[in-house]
Design a protein around this motif. Sequence first.
Motif, mmCIF file in Angstrom:
data_model
loop_
_atom_site.group_PDB
_atom_site.id
_atom_site.type_symbol
_atom_site.label_atom_id
_atom_site.label_comp_id
_atom_site.label_asym_id
_atom_site.label_seq_id
_atom_site.Cartn_x
_atom_site.Cartn_y
_atom_site.Cartn_z
ATOM 1 N N LYS A 114 0.816 -1.211 0.000
ATOM 2 C CA LYS A 114 0.000 0.000 0.000
ATOM 3 C C LYS A 114 0.849 1.261 0.000
ATOM 4 O O LYS A 114 0.486 2.264 -0.615
ATOM 5 C CB LYS A 114 -0.920 -0.004 1.226
ATOM 6 C CG LYS A 114 -1.804 1.244 1.327
ATOM 7 C CD LYS A 114 -2.882 1.092 2.384
ATOM 8 C CE LYS A 114 -3.758 2.337 2.464
ATOM 9 N NZ LYS A 114 -4.819 2.184 3.471
ATOM 10 N N LEU B 177 -6.928 -1.965 -1.205
ATOM 11 C CA LEU B 177 -5.482 -2.135 -1.142
ATOM 12 C C LEU B 177 -5.107 -2.309 0.335
ATOM 13 O O LEU B 177 -4.973 -1.344 1.067
ATOM 14 C CB LEU B 177 -4.788 -0.899 -1.744
ATOM 15 C CG LEU B 177 -3.382 -1.076 -2.297
ATOM 16 C CD1 LEU B 177 -3.302 -2.182 -3.314
ATOM 17 C CD2 LEU B 177 -2.880 0.223 -2.914
ATOM 18 N N SER C 49 -3.091 -2.842 3.773
ATOM 19 C CA SER C 49 -1.769 -2.352 4.171
ATOM 20 C C SER C 49 -0.788 -3.519 4.255
ATOM 21 O O SER C 49 0.415 -3.332 4.179
ATOM 22 C CB SER C 49 -1.853 -1.603 5.496
ATOM 23 O OG SER C 49 -2.486 -2.393 6.467
#
Lengths: 459, 459
Positions: B155, B245, B247
């Motif tokens: 990310k 997305l 992390s």
Amino acid sequence: MISKTVKNKLRAILGKENLLDEKEDLICYSYDATTFQFKPELVIFPKTPEQISEILKIANQEKIPVVPRGGGTGLSGGSIPILGGMALVLTRMNKILEIDQENLTALVEPGVITEEFKIIVEKLGLFYPPDPASMKMSTLGGNAAECAGGPHCLKYGVTRDYVLGLEVVLPTGEIIKIGSKVIKNVTGYDLTRLIIGSEGTLGVITKIILKLIPLPENFKTAIASFFTMEDAAKCVSKIIQARILPSTLEFMDHFSIKAVEEYSHLGLPQEAHALLLIEVDGEDTATKIQLNKIKEICKEENVIEFKSASTFEEREKIWEARRAVSPALGKISPLRLNEDVVVPRNKLTELIKETQSISKQYNLEIANFGHAGDGNLHLNILLKSRTPQVMKNAEEALNALYLKVIQMQGAISGEHGIGFLKSKYLSYALKEEQILLMKKIKTIFDPNNILNPGKIFVD
Amino acid sequence: MISKTVKNKLRAILGKENLLDEKEDLICYSYDATTFQFKPELVIFPKTPEQISEILKIANQEKIPVVPRGGGTGLSGGSIPILGGMALVLTRMNKILEIDQENLTALVEPGVITEEFKIIVEKLGLFYPPDPASMKMSTLGGNAAECAGGPHCLKYGVTRDYVLGLEVVLPTGEIIKIGSKVIKNVTGYDLTRLIIGSEGTLGVITKIILKLIPLPENFKTAIASFFTMEDAAKCVSKIIQARILPSTLEFMDHFSIKAVEEYSHLGLPQEAHALLLIEVDGEDTATKIQLNKIKEICKEENVIEFKSASTFEEREKIWEARRAVSPALGKISPLRLNEDVVVPRNKLTELIKETQSISKQYNLEIANFGHAGDGNLHLNILLKSRTPQVMKNAEEALNALYLKVIQMQGAISGEHGIGFLKSKYLSYALKEEQILLMKKIKTIFDPNNILNPGKIFVD
């Protein structure tokens, strides 16, 4: 002078429809978005890396300057053929070759128009953040060569942060592929980022692998006006200290506000000496919370008016104000110098004060606007004429400005590049050792100095 | 051999407490996190860039190899003094010089421990995302030199994306400052990113300007187990296609799961052939929505078990599983080769199948784990012995692996760098022209090849 024999060779490589040498065509490719003009001897439109390779081999042998060019929207003279030779125009290599929705990457040719690409990926729920002001006409290749920025860079980073790999034709004709379709790659030196921002002096970019991210779910836009620049600057500072990173944090000074209002009658408060355009993006609830917090901060700092957009039309109206700055200033003075200095964000007020004192000292009208969030100031010097005295004043003013910017730990160019307009100031920003290293790198890539010669460095 | 005269000169520069030449000290600095060992002739601990400059001038004159070293946690042999000379240890230059909360930047010396820095900025509500597995011991200087990665890179990007500027001592002794405290800076070629990831071969990093971002408000962590790798891979693909997305998106294969369970009895499902560790971060509501969506996706793909953490302790337990992989495999075989290849994310399953066939073909035990989100596979080859036959098989297996990775548009190193372990494979990844360009760049910076010689390139 490019000989007839060479022209015939080039015509054979490109096909005659992809080579122009009539005077009226040459004039069209002698400009960029600055006010300077130098005619190429030839304009060529290659369609493949192989053609470019053949052309560069010939140019290298014959020592003919080759100047790569995208949309011609540059603001540092980077794509102007100041030493003649060929304008190598990449607009006919404009295919989006792949949008890979599983890997969140795209493979594009350099001539793809930035905004067209952004719109296409947005329809797929994806986001390519770099948004230079010229994106309606600029190309992704030009953006990569210049490491273009834009309002979104505060939160999302610059073009460099979205280029994973490149295909590049070296000035000596070799075609190399650098980087790849992956985020992590530590295979030798980072040639990809060496090419990014090298302003077309190290190689011709023929393909770009771009990184995409998920499109933010929502955004909220607001415009806030203030009696003083200090109040606006305090807001910027407090927003960041509240750990909010807006997707956009733009500002205009009194001069710019007045100019925009006269130009497009948007109803901007004329008593305002600073205006902030703020946008936050992300998940819906989060953006609401952030915008409320920002509104509170603005109130604490004596905001005159805080207007947030609740419809698409309202948002467009807010953005219209920001977009109108450049044409509005252009209307006041077509002879304007569009600057691009950058300082650490908390020094922007100090820099603006400095521009005001420079304005008085050199008797020049200066409008300040730009990206408050990242300290990138697009101050415009509005020239009344081009008399030697005015030009001398403008030059001295810029000189004073650059020295101040360096002293404030800033940079003489944030987005536009050095080109040939700022090459003589490069030594303000960099020590001799650094410039020497760069020049040696240039020589490695381009031993005969044929690719975009006369740019970045003074020689 | 470093002469007595030279040693005395160095002692005079550094003070005798900052120079070691006893055998037992030399041994301590002959390792990194690989299993290889080469003794330096001298270990030095400079404290200022000026000292480093003086030392490099002497080394340059006397042609003595100098090998910069941070925490010594590298996995490609990058900080091992394979040609002797001096180990230049930067751990005593370990001050955080500034954390600028208005500009969201920090200025640090290279010897600051990565995790310590992360913890300090997090207390201020700020975030420095790069998180290499070795962050408890690695240094920010080493991270910059290697362009370190970590789970968060999916990310947030890699170390490169967080370095705005550097102070660097060149091998010839000049001290240069490159980049600055601003996000946008296009002043000549990007020397900052050329140094990042150059593995200590182009200069010694003595200060780093880092970019910080606001700390995400919240995070949600989950662990999901699957009967097949294909199911897990489909989940990864669907999560991305849902425009989430995470992390972190880590995975382990059956071998790794079994090894971890035997090592730390966490109750991982033994029938699982793939395990995903997923973390999302951001605004509270957004993370809840995303985690629910991820749970749904996992259910659609026949998840065996989906456990999310609701307390800090539960989160720690989930992470414990991931962190235990390396020690668990180390317990099974201390003689393991820790790999770092990377392919486009949607090709990870294909690559893992390839490793399984390589495992059979060369009669080697292979464990697969790594960063599923960005296609970075840390496969481990567990050697039973170091007999010539086993070593030959391992070498052939790696050879086959690298060829496959290149064919899949991946890279032979995602995070660990080339060092000397992979230098002979560089030519798999890069064309001769590229390697030649890189070598010429090396020569510009380091004409006498004294700085970390024998790394990256075979020559």
